[in-house]
Design an enzyme around this catalytic site. Sequence first.
Site, PDB file in Angstrom:
ATOM      1  N   LYS A  60      40.549   9.508  13.775  1.00 40.03           N
ATOM      2  CA  LYS A  60      39.985   8.269  14.538  1.00 40.03           C
ATOM      3  C   LYS A  60      41.321   7.977  15.540  1.00 40.03           C
ATOM      4  O   LYS A  60      40.955   7.352  16.581  1.00 40.03           O
ATOM      5  CB  LYS A  60      39.626   7.109  13.739  1.00 40.03           C
ATOM      6  N   GLY A  64      26.243  10.190  19.490  1.00 37.05           N
ATOM      7  CA  GLY A  64      26.207   9.768  18.025  1.00 37.05           C
ATOM      8  C   GLY A  64      25.196   8.809  18.138  1.00 37.05           C
ATOM      9  O   GLY A  64      25.000   8.184  17.043  1.00 37.05           O
ATOM     10  N   ALA A 100      21.980   8.505  17.415  1.00 36.10           N
ATOM     11  CA  ALA A 100      20.831   8.226  16.555  1.00 36.10           C
ATOM     12  C   ALA A 100      21.310   7.677  15.313  1.00 36.10           C
ATOM     13  O   ALA A 100      20.511   7.315  14.379  1.00 36.10           O
ATOM     14  CB  ALA A 100      20.193   9.650  16.374  1.00 36.10           C
ATOM     15  N   SER A 142      38.782   2.655  14.212  1.00 33.33           N
ATOM     16  CA  SER A 142      38.477   2.462  12.928  1.00 33.33           C
ATOM     17  C   SER A 142      39.644   1.485  12.312  1.00 33.33           C
ATOM     18  O   SER A 142      41.029   1.762  12.473  1.00 33.33           O
ATOM     19  CB  SER A 142      38.374   3.692  11.964  1.00 33.33           C
ATOM     20  N   TYR A 157      40.431  11.315   7.986  1.00 28.26           N
ATOM     21  CA  TYR A 157      39.700  10.632   8.650  1.00 28.26           C
ATOM     22  C   TYR A 157      40.403   9.636   9.500  1.00 28.26           C
ATOM     23  O   TYR A 157      40.341   9.371  10.816  1.00 28.26           O
ATOM     24  CB  TYR A 157      38.585   9.811   7.924  1.00 28.26           C
TER      25      TYR A 157
END
Length: 368
Positions: free
Chosen positions: A183, A10, A12, A123, A179
């Site tokens: 995580k 990831g 970029a 997170s 989410y």
Amino acid sequence: MTTECVLITGGAGFIGRRLALNLLRRGHRVRLLDSLIEQVHGGRRPAALPREAELLVGDVRDPVALQKALAGVDSVVHLAAEVGVGQSMYAIERYVSANDLGTAALFQHLVENPVRRVVVASSMSVYGEGLYVDSAGAAVEESPRRDIAYSWDPTDDYGVPLTPVATPEWKRPNIASVYALTKFVQEQMTMTLTAAYGIGGVALRLFNVYGPGQALSNPYTGVLAIFASRLANGKPPLVFEDGRQRRDFVHVDDVAEAFALALERPKAAGQVYNVGSGRDHSVVQIAEMLAAAMNRAEIAPEISGKARAGDIRHCFADTSRAERELGFRAKAEFLEGLGELAEWVSRQKARDRVTEARRELEARGLVA
């Protein structure tokens, strides 16, 4: 630490680009693996990507792309993930596949070809609600919101509001969204497998990351980028609930430094750290501060008075452990960071998709 070849999955993305610059300045070789998804990158190589970093376009779940990306690599920073609490509550398969299957694919390769260290981006969302204290000063880890019609804030058994305090790493997770669940799985898979295979594993629980370079047209990205997109289009920032929920905002350059330190510090292996500024602001406060920084102070935030499924009330970071063990302390001043963000936004074209995203949530009954 001697120089290494570091793979950033990831890479970029918003954080990956800043981390690549940080590591290049430290003398490391940097390779990036990124699928350049349409929602974030529009399918194009970001202009801000360091030329000295090698970019491989591919998905971390693709074994051919992954094998090529990991060839000759000494350490890995695993950032590849779908991001967004609201969208995760209906794009369930997409989030679980990208985040958890993607992490499994990475470790399926690493168990046969171990590296020195893997640092994964976790997170603050894994905490659910942050830590609170009751009227007697006792810590409260489990603090559900009992009746938002009565109070937005968590209360004790007698209806007395609890007081939010900085959340330390020992606070038990309380998953409130898909989410957050993905995580936590990424974090725990990393810590479990690195311990089993003799790899140094570190998990960084990131709080609200902001700064120039965030995807302004992605309505599920960081809240400051979403607010900036609205303001740039002459529209009010959309604030859920009453806007008084408190968050910790940390600059992307500080986050990049935290990842670099997590790669370097020997004692970090096997540990989990909060990465935040250690300071908190209300959401409506940061909306007003950003409007002023963008010379749009006349645009007041729109307070919806509604809650989104998966959202929590208060959570901000206790960063003392990261400071003590990593030597990490956020340096960016928030007002200066907002000014930097505002200046960058003034040179961008931002498509405001917030109304579209809100309709998606409302159509599924995820806003009440």
